[in-house]
Design a protein around this motif. Structure first.
Motif, short mmCIF file in Angstrom:
data_model
loop_
_atom_site.label_atom_id
_atom_site.label_comp_id
_atom_site.label_asym_id
_atom_site.label_seq_id
_atom_site.Cartn_x
_atom_site.Cartn_y
_atom_site.Cartn_z
N VAL A 26 -6.74 -8.66 22.63
CA VAL A 26 -5.81 -9.41 23.45
C VAL A 26 -5.85 -8.93 24.90
O VAL A 26 -5.98 -9.73 25.82
N SER A 27 -5.74 -7.61 25.09
CA SER A 27 -5.74 -7.08 26.46
C SER A 27 -6.25 -5.65 26.46
O SER A 27 -6.14 -4.93 25.47
N VAL A 28 -6.79 -5.26 27.60
CA VAL A 28 -7.24 -3.88 27.83
C VAL A 28 -6.42 -3.35 28.99
O VAL A 28 -6.40 -3.92 30.07
N GLY A 29 -5.70 -2.25 28.72
CA GLY A 29 -4.90 -1.67 29.80
C GLY A 29 -3.45 -1.58 29.47
O GLY A 29 -2.99 -1.78 28.40
N VAL A 84 -5.55 -0.40 24.08
CA VAL A 84 -6.14 -1.72 23.87
C VAL A 84 -5.29 -2.44 22.82
O VAL A 84 -5.10 -1.93 21.73
N ALA A 85 -4.78 -3.60 23.18
CA ALA A 85 -3.97 -4.40 22.26
C ALA A 85 -4.88 -5.40 21.56
O ALA A 85 -5.69 -6.07 22.20
N ALA A 86 -4.75 -5.48 20.23
CA ALA A 86 -5.59 -6.39 19.44
C ALA A 86 -4.73 -7.09 18.41
O ALA A 86 -3.64 -6.63 18.06
N VAL A 101 -2.02 -4.85 16.57
CA VAL A 101 -2.38 -3.45 16.38
C VAL A 101 -2.78 -2.89 17.74
O VAL A 101 -3.28 -3.61 18.61
N THR A 102 -2.52 -1.60 17.94
CA THR A 102 -2.86 -0.95 19.20
C THR A 102 -3.92 0.10 18.94
O THR A 102 -3.76 0.96 18.07
N LEU A 103 -5.01 0.04 19.69
CA LEU A 103 -6.08 1.02 19.59
C LEU A 103 -5.90 2.01 20.73
O LEU A 103 -5.99 1.63 21.90
N GLY A 104 -5.66 3.27 20.40
CA GLY A 104 -5.33 4.24 21.43
C GLY A 104 -6.43 5.22 21.76
O GLY A 104 -6.35 5.93 22.75
N VAL A 131 -15.38 -3.24 24.19
CA VAL A 131 -14.50 -4.40 24.06
C VAL A 131 -14.01 -4.85 25.42
O VAL A 131 -13.91 -4.06 26.36
N ALA A 132 -13.71 -6.14 25.50
CA ALA A 132 -13.07 -6.74 26.67
C ALA A 132 -12.08 -7.77 26.14
O ALA A 132 -12.12 -8.12 24.95
N ALA A 133 -11.20 -8.24 26.98
CA ALA A 133 -10.20 -9.22 26.55
C ALA A 133 -10.90 -10.49 26.06
O ALA A 133 -11.81 -11.01 26.69
N GLY A 134 -10.47 -10.96 24.87
CA GLY A 134 -11.05 -12.17 24.30
C GLY A 134 -12.16 -11.93 23.30
O GLY A 134 -12.59 -12.86 22.63
N ASP A 135 -12.65 -10.69 23.18
CA ASP A 135 -13.73 -10.39 22.23
C ASP A 135 -13.21 -10.36 20.80
O ASP A 135 -12.05 -10.06 20.55
N LYS A 136 -14.11 -10.64 19.85
CA LYS A 136 -13.83 -10.47 18.43
C LYS A 136 -14.79 -9.43 17.90
O LYS A 136 -15.99 -9.50 18.14
N ILE A 137 -14.24 -8.43 17.18
CA ILE A 137 -15.08 -7.38 16.63
C ILE A 137 -14.73 -7.19 15.15
O ILE A 137 -13.63 -7.50 14.71
N VAL A 138 -15.70 -6.66 14.40
CA VAL A 138 -15.52 -6.35 12.98
C VAL A 138 -15.53 -4.83 12.85
O VAL A 138 -16.52 -4.19 13.21
N VAL A 139 -14.41 -4.26 12.36
CA VAL A 139 -14.27 -2.82 12.25
C VAL A 139 -13.97 -2.44 10.80
O VAL A 139 -13.73 -3.31 9.96
#
Length: 98
Positions: free
Chosen positions: A95-98, A55-57, A33-36, A14-22
């Motif tokens: 939204v953001s990575v970091g 990673v904030a999503a 949601v926060t992915l830790g 993932v990178a900022a701005g990506d859309k993923i299906v989980v």
């Protein structure tokens, strides 16, 4: 900056701005949601330490996948079973990575 994230037993780049299906994550559309569980992070070809990295999503939608047909048959025993299954998914916007 990119990151490799593990969620639902699968790994995603993932990178900022990506859309993923989980796999389904609890929450309403529009909530954050926060992915830790970060496995790897970097920028270009440089790798960065993943200590305390998150990673904030944002949840875009809760949806269902395509229908999968499960068909069982035993020859010469008049045994036929047909079932369908639709997996629940969550669409995330990073939204953001970091």
């Amino acid at each position: 900056m990119f990151a490799i994230v593990r969620t639902g037993g699968k790994q995603y780049r993932v990178a900022a701005g990506d859309k993923i299906v989980v796999e389904k994550i609890e929450g309403e559309a529009g909530s954050s949601v926060t992915l830790g569980d970060i496995l790897l992070a970097g920028e270009g070809s440089d790798l960065k330490p993943t200590d305390g990295l998150t990673v904030a999503a944002e949840i875009v939608a809760q949806a269902k996948g395509e229908k999968v047909i499960v068909f069982k048959k035993r020859r010469r025993h008049n045994y036929r079973r047909r079932n369908g299954h639709r997996q629940n998914h969550t669409i995330l916007k990073i939204v953001s990575v970091g």
